[in-house]
Motif scaffolding. Sequence first.
Motif, PDB file in Angstrom:
ATOM      1  N   ILE A   4       0.861  -1.173   0.000  1.00 50.69           N
ATOM      2  CA  ILE A   4       0.000   0.000   0.000  1.00 50.69           C
ATOM      3  C   ILE A   4       0.900   1.227   0.000  1.00 50.69           C
ATOM      4  O   ILE A   4       1.849   1.299   0.796  1.00 50.69           O
ATOM      5  N   VAL A   5       0.622   2.179  -0.877  1.00 52.79           N
ATOM      6  CA  VAL A   5       1.442   3.389  -0.942  1.00 52.79           C
ATOM      7  C   VAL A   5       0.540   4.611  -1.078  1.00 52.79           C
ATOM      8  O   VAL A   5      -0.631   4.506  -1.446  1.00 52.79           O
ATOM      9  N   TYR A   6       1.117   5.783  -0.755  1.00 52.17           N
ATOM     10  CA  TYR A   6       0.476   7.045  -1.109  1.00 52.17           C
ATOM     11  C   TYR A   6       1.558   8.048  -1.468  1.00 52.17           C
ATOM     12  O   TYR A   6       2.671   8.002  -0.950  1.00 52.17           O
ATOM     13  N   SER A   7       1.237   8.912  -2.406  1.00 52.08           N
ATOM     14  CA  SER A   7       2.202   9.901  -2.893  1.00 52.08           C
ATOM     15  C   SER A   7       1.685  11.329  -2.730  1.00 52.08           C
ATOM     16  O   SER A   7       2.312  12.272  -3.201  1.00 52.08           O
ATOM     17  N   SER A   8       0.529  11.480  -2.077  1.00 48.44           N
ATOM     18  CA  SER A   8      -0.004  12.796  -1.754  1.00 48.44           C
ATOM     19  C   SER A   8      -0.818  12.680  -0.483  1.00 48.44           C
ATOM     20  O   SER A   8      -1.275  11.583  -0.126  1.00 48.44           O
ATOM     21  N   THR A   9      -0.997  13.766   0.227  1.00 52.54           N
ATOM     22  CA  THR A   9      -1.803  13.741   1.441  1.00 52.54           C
ATOM     23  C   THR A   9      -3.287  13.737   1.086  1.00 52.54           C
ATOM     24  O   THR A   9      -3.678  14.107  -0.025  1.00 52.54           O
ATOM     25  N   GLY A  10      -4.102  13.316   2.035  1.00 45.48           N
ATOM     26  CA  GLY A  10      -5.540  13.317   1.801  1.00 45.48           C
ATOM     27  C   GLY A  10      -6.227  12.209   2.562  1.00 45.48           C
ATOM     28  O   GLY A  10      -5.657  11.589   3.464  1.00 45.48           O
ATOM     29  N   GLY A  11      -7.470  11.935   2.182  1.00 47.82           N
ATOM     30  CA  GLY A  11      -8.252  10.890   2.802  1.00 47.82           C
ATOM     31  C   GLY A  11      -7.748   9.508   2.433  1.00 47.82           C
ATOM     32  O   GLY A  11      -6.760   9.355   1.687  1.00 47.82           O
ATOM     33  N   SER A  12      -8.443   8.493   2.913  1.00 47.86           N
ATOM     34  CA  SER A  12      -7.986   7.120   2.660  1.00 47.86           C
ATOM     35  C   SER A  12      -8.010   6.755   1.187  1.00 47.86           C
ATOM     36  O   SER A  12      -7.394   5.761   0.781  1.00 47.86           O
ATOM     37  N   ASP A  13      -8.679   7.574   0.364  1.00 49.37           N
ATOM     38  CA  ASP A  13      -8.718   7.274  -1.070  1.00 49.37           C
ATOM     39  C   ASP A  13      -7.382   7.538  -1.760  1.00 49.37           C
ATOM     40  O   ASP A  13      -7.208   7.151  -2.929  1.00 49.37           O
ATOM     41  N   VAL A  14      -6.413   8.167  -1.080  1.00 44.36           N
ATOM     42  CA  VAL A  14      -5.094   8.367  -1.701  1.00 44.36           C
ATOM     43  C   VAL A  14      -4.246   7.099  -1.607  1.00 44.36           C
ATOM     44  O   VAL A  14      -3.185   7.007  -2.248  1.00 44.36           O
ATOM     45  N   LEU A  15      -4.692   6.119  -0.837  1.00 51.88           N
ATOM     46  CA  LEU A  15      -3.951   4.869  -0.697  1.00 51.88           C
ATOM     47  C   LEU A  15      -4.126   4.017  -1.956  1.00 51.88           C
ATOM     48  O   LEU A  15      -5.230   3.858  -2.461  1.00 51.88           O
ATOM     49  N   GLU A  16      -3.017   3.462  -2.436  1.00 49.71           N
ATOM     50  CA  GLU A  16      -3.033   2.615  -3.636  1.00 49.71           C
ATOM     51  C   GLU A  16      -2.476   1.239  -3.314  1.00 49.71           C
ATOM     52  O   GLU A  16      -1.489   1.111  -2.565  1.00 49.71           O
ATOM     53  N   PHE A  17      -3.077   0.225  -3.887  1.00 48.46           N
ATOM     54  CA  PHE A  17      -2.603  -1.148  -3.768  1.00 48.46           C
ATOM     55  C   PHE A  17      -1.770  -1.449  -5.003  1.00 48.46           C
ATOM     56  O   PHE A  17      -2.285  -1.459  -6.131  1.00 48.46           O
ATOM     57  N   VAL A  18      -0.450  -1.675  -4.821  1.00 50.44           N
ATOM     58  CA  VAL A  18       0.470  -1.715  -5.963  1.00 50.44           C
ATOM     59  C   VAL A  18       1.440  -2.882  -5.839  1.00 50.44           C
ATOM     60  O   VAL A  18       1.547  -3.539  -4.807  1.00 50.44           O
ATOM     61  N   ASP A  19       2.180  -3.110  -6.935  1.00 52.52           N
ATOM     62  CA  ASP A  19       3.339  -4.002  -6.947  1.00 52.52           C
ATOM     63  C   ASP A  19       4.588  -3.146  -6.941  1.00 52.52           C
ATOM     64  O   ASP A  19       4.689  -2.178  -7.714  1.00 52.52           O
ATOM     65  N   ARG A  20       5.553  -3.493  -6.097  1.00 54.54           N
ATOM     66  CA  ARG A  20       6.810  -2.776  -6.018  1.00 54.54           C
ATOM     67  C   ARG A  20       7.955  -3.774  -5.879  1.00 54.54           C
ATOM     68  O   ARG A  20       7.755  -4.897  -5.382  1.00 54.54           O
ATOM     69  N   PRO A  21       9.163  -3.400  -6.284  1.00 54.77           N
ATOM     70  CA  PRO A  21      10.311  -4.296  -6.078  1.00 54.77           C
ATOM     71  C   PRO A  21      10.539  -4.566  -4.596  1.00 54.77           C
ATOM     72  O   PRO A  21      10.269  -3.709  -3.752  1.00 54.77           O
ATOM     73  N   VAL A  22      11.042  -5.736  -4.298  1.00 58.93           N
ATOM     74  CA  VAL A  22      11.369  -6.074  -2.919  1.00 58.93           C
ATOM     75  C   VAL A  22      12.577  -5.239  -2.499  1.00 58.93           C
ATOM     76  O   VAL A  22      13.608  -5.253  -3.170  1.00 58.93           O
ATOM     77  N   PRO A  23      12.488  -4.474  -1.403  1.00 59.91           N
ATOM     78  CA  PRO A  23      13.599  -3.610  -0.991  1.00 59.91           C
ATOM     79  C   PRO A  23      14.750  -4.428  -0.407  1.00 59.91           C
ATOM     80  O   PRO A  23      14.565  -5.556   0.064  1.00 59.91           O
TER      81      PRO A  23
END
Length: 344
Positions: A4-23
């Motif tokens: 789960i990521v977010y790139s801007s502030t705001g309500g819970s709708d700014v949360l995105e379910f994504v695929d990312r590289p393993v850190p």
Amino acid sequence: MKAIVYSSTGGSDVLEFVDRPVPQPGPGAVRVRVEVSGVNHSDWKAREFGHRGGALMYPEVVPHHDGGGVIDAVGDGVDPSRVGQRVWVWEAAYKRPHGTAAEYTIVPSGNAVPLPDGLSFDVGASLGLRAVAAHRCLLAGQNGPSRLGPGALAGCTVLVAGGAGGVGQAAIQLATWSGAFVIATVSSAEKAKLALAAGAAHTVDYRSDTVVSDIRALAPGGVDLIVEAASTVNIDIDMEILAPLGTVASYGTEGTNELTFPTRLAIGRNLRFQFVMVMTMPTADKDLASADITAAAAAGAITVGEQAGLPLHRFPLHRTGEAHDAVQAGIVGKVLVDIGASTP
């Protein structure tokens, strides 16, 4: 990895379910395969309001500070034998972009604390910020102990304001484990049951017109230490019930932003006010809290679930927005995100 990521502030709708590289872990850090992520009020507040000035510290943020999981990789300088170790994670997202709302997170080795045998990841994900805040508050009393443990608070009367809250429940359990006489304030019969289940000896309805006399009846000599969730709201009550040399340890920001109290009374009783912010605590105090909390959990003194005064509410990773909304709405208990249930 799923995250789960977010790139801007705001309500819970700014949360995105994504695929990312393993850190990958850097020097002094470990990578934890997260099983359960814990949600705190600070998580939705950081998402909604950002850092100071409203900006994000990173272009993209994985939220959540707390979690339970297994170390699966270590960076330089970390003992390789830690790979495979079950841990509870806390402060993961403090000045870092990788919180626990993902299949993997990266934290300094000290923020991945060994989880005692027999304890579930639910317990691990429910410790973190709330237990550290409670620990810090309970050590704030004048002439008090330097750490918590059986007998450390013997003879001490502790009032936990909001005993059915997350920090409140941890404070009750840690104080009871340490031998204190614990009174909790609550706002309903349902919450009274939870505070008593956590280990409080008595509960008092803080909305009652007789709250001061009710507490005084239980503690005729006054209260030695108050673990306070809302000092600006409760200050008048607190001043009436504190014993000489008493302490208010305030970790919450509910109410107004200004605290006003009668200084003559406070000086005359030699009272202490201690304010608590976990993230800015000295490292030595954080390490002490981690050790004491782990010892309490190993002894069975910190448990979760309704039978322990902390109902659990579960969400899969892709519904993290709903988890945030539940915490923001004031749901009673601990909200957990199951990372393994990450596929919609």
